[in-house]
Design an enzyme around this catalytic site. Structure first.
Site, mmCIF file in Angstrom:
data_model
loop_
_atom_site.group_PDB
_atom_site.id
_atom_site.type_symbol
_atom_site.label_atom_id
_atom_site.label_comp_id
_atom_site.label_asym_id
_atom_site.label_seq_id
_atom_site.Cartn_x
_atom_site.Cartn_y
_atom_site.Cartn_z
ATOM 1 N N LYS A 211 31.770 41.115 44.764
ATOM 2 C CA LYS A 211 30.780 41.294 45.836
ATOM 3 C C LYS A 211 31.380 41.940 47.076
ATOM 4 O O LYS A 211 30.644 42.421 47.940
ATOM 5 C CB LYS A 211 30.135 39.947 46.169
ATOM 6 N N SER B 53 33.298 36.645 41.584
ATOM 7 C CA SER B 53 32.505 37.045 42.749
ATOM 8 C C SER B 53 33.272 37.859 43.784
ATOM 9 O O SER B 53 32.684 38.313 44.773
ATOM 10 C CB SER B 53 31.904 35.810 43.426
ATOM 11 N N SER C 81 27.485 34.070 48.689
ATOM 12 C CA SER C 81 27.877 34.623 47.390
ATOM 13 C C SER C 81 26.677 34.707 46.441
ATOM 14 O O SER C 81 26.788 34.457 45.234
ATOM 15 C CB SER C 81 28.996 33.789 46.761
#
Length: 383
Positions: free
Chosen positions: A64, A61, A121
């Protein structure tokens, strides 16, 4: 009296030697229980610690960060607005993993989705923004890769907007540090979102997964990541005593470990190093002779603020040299490059920036130019 003066000299010499010894005592950096890690001074770009920094690994993640960065870029360019309503697709709604819990068919403001990406997230929020910006997640991934190249992330390839495991979706600690620095420096208007500890949407209050936000007041970002293959990862940023550090810790074996190992890196950087401002962009370093101008001299400045990373207490070991590219002739524009400033620390170059004119100098009339030409010729003849 002479003996007392000599004694004072000896004491001063001893104190100076002691101070020099103390400021040069920098221990080896901590060894972390992680696959790769790196510590960077955000102001100067200088790397203080690195281990396996160019090893390609899946970013999970941490991906992101780029998704959010591109959205901020689009908002700054005016192609989208924070208040734009984004229609949630079935693909975004169905995506597994961490979620913001948007519903298919509803409309959500860009700024709320951005919070969903950064704080919660949310994979659903990431896909929704990708589709809104580029029409599809696949096209958005192409934009991510183009932006990565522009930032100098040459060992990174993105396949999606979420960090969902995909063949070839890889990056490095060095590239993530570059991205982290861009997140902090390029879009300060959105960077404050990374320090928010909670975000509520659809009646669900979710905490930021960055544990350091609760443990250290100096920490104000940035992003966590985790998959089975990537392990537990964290890109963190903290600011203390005028210094901003960015740490990248990849591939630890637990949520707690990624936080603890990041703390070790940050503590090391703040304890043994400092960011020192050598010159400001408004500082006039000296004046230089101008030939054929309405005024005989022009101030010389630096194009931008000059920061260097040095061992804590090492300001006295910095030296700056101004090098002018030949004689200056009018007309000169304000901010016109005329040379460079080279900053060295203990004889090693640590910064090099353009030297520019601090003001405009208009060309003088004919007789003034003629007189200057004569003086210049005579001075050159006898030099």
């Amino acid at each position: 009296m002479i003996k007392r003066f000599l004694a004072c000299l000896l004491l001063l010499s001893s104190a100076a030697a002691t101070a020099q010894t103390e400021q040069s005592l920098i221990p080896a950096p901590p060894q972390l229980a992680a696959t790769a890690y790196l510590l960077l001074d955000a102001h100067t770009g200088q790397i203080l610690v690195e281990e396996n920094a160019d090893k390609q690994v899946p970013p999970a993640s941490l991906t992101k960060m780029m998704t959010a960065y591109i959205v901020s870029e689009e908002i700054e360019k005016g192609t989208i607005k924070e208040t734009d309503q984004v229609l949630i697709s079935e693909k975004a709604w169905r995506k597994g993993g961490s979620k913001m819990f948007v519903k298919v068919g509803e409309k959500v403001p860009v700024i709320d989705l951005l919070r969903g990406v950064i704080i919660q997230s949310g994979n659903d929020a990431s896909i929704a923004l990708a589709e809104f910006v580029s029409g599809s997640e696949d096209v958005f991934a192409e934009v991510m890769n183009q932006q990565a190249e522009l930032l100098g992330m040459h060992d990174t390839t993105f396949k999606n907007a979420t960090g969902w495991p995909a063949e070839g979706h890889m990056t490095t600690a060095r590239d993530l540090a570059t991205l982290g620095r861009a997140v902090v420096m390029d879009h300060p208007e959105h960077y404050n979102l990374y320090s928010e500890k909670y975000f509520s949407f659809a009646g669900i209050n979710q905490p930021n997964r960055n544990r350091l936000l609760w443990r250290d007041n100096a920490v104000d970002g940035i992003k966590t990541g985790h998959t089975e293959e990537a392990g537990y990862c964290l890109v963190a940023s903290a600011q203390k005593r005028g210094m901003r550090l960015i740490s990248v810790v990849l591939g630890t074996d637990s949520d707690e470990k990624r936080a603890a190992e990041s703390q070790k890196l940050l503590a090391y950087g703040f304890r043994y190093y400092q960011t020192h401002k050598v010159y400001g962009s408004d500082d006039v370093l000296q004046t230089e002779r101008v030939w054929g101008g309405k005024q005989p001299e022009v101030g010389i400045a630096v194009q931008e603020d000059v920061f260097v990373t040095i061992p804590r207490g090492g300001e006295d070991n910095i030296k700056a040299d101004l090098i002018i590219d030949g004689e200056l002739e009018a007309p000169l524009k304000k901010g016109q490059p005329v040379g460079k400033v080279v900053v060295t620390l203990d004889g090693k170059t640590v910064a090099e920036v353009k030297a520019v004119t601090a003001e405009e100098v208009e060309e003088a009339g004919f007789f003034k130019r003629l007189w200057d030409a004569i003086k210049r010729f005579v001075m050159g003849f006898f030099s």
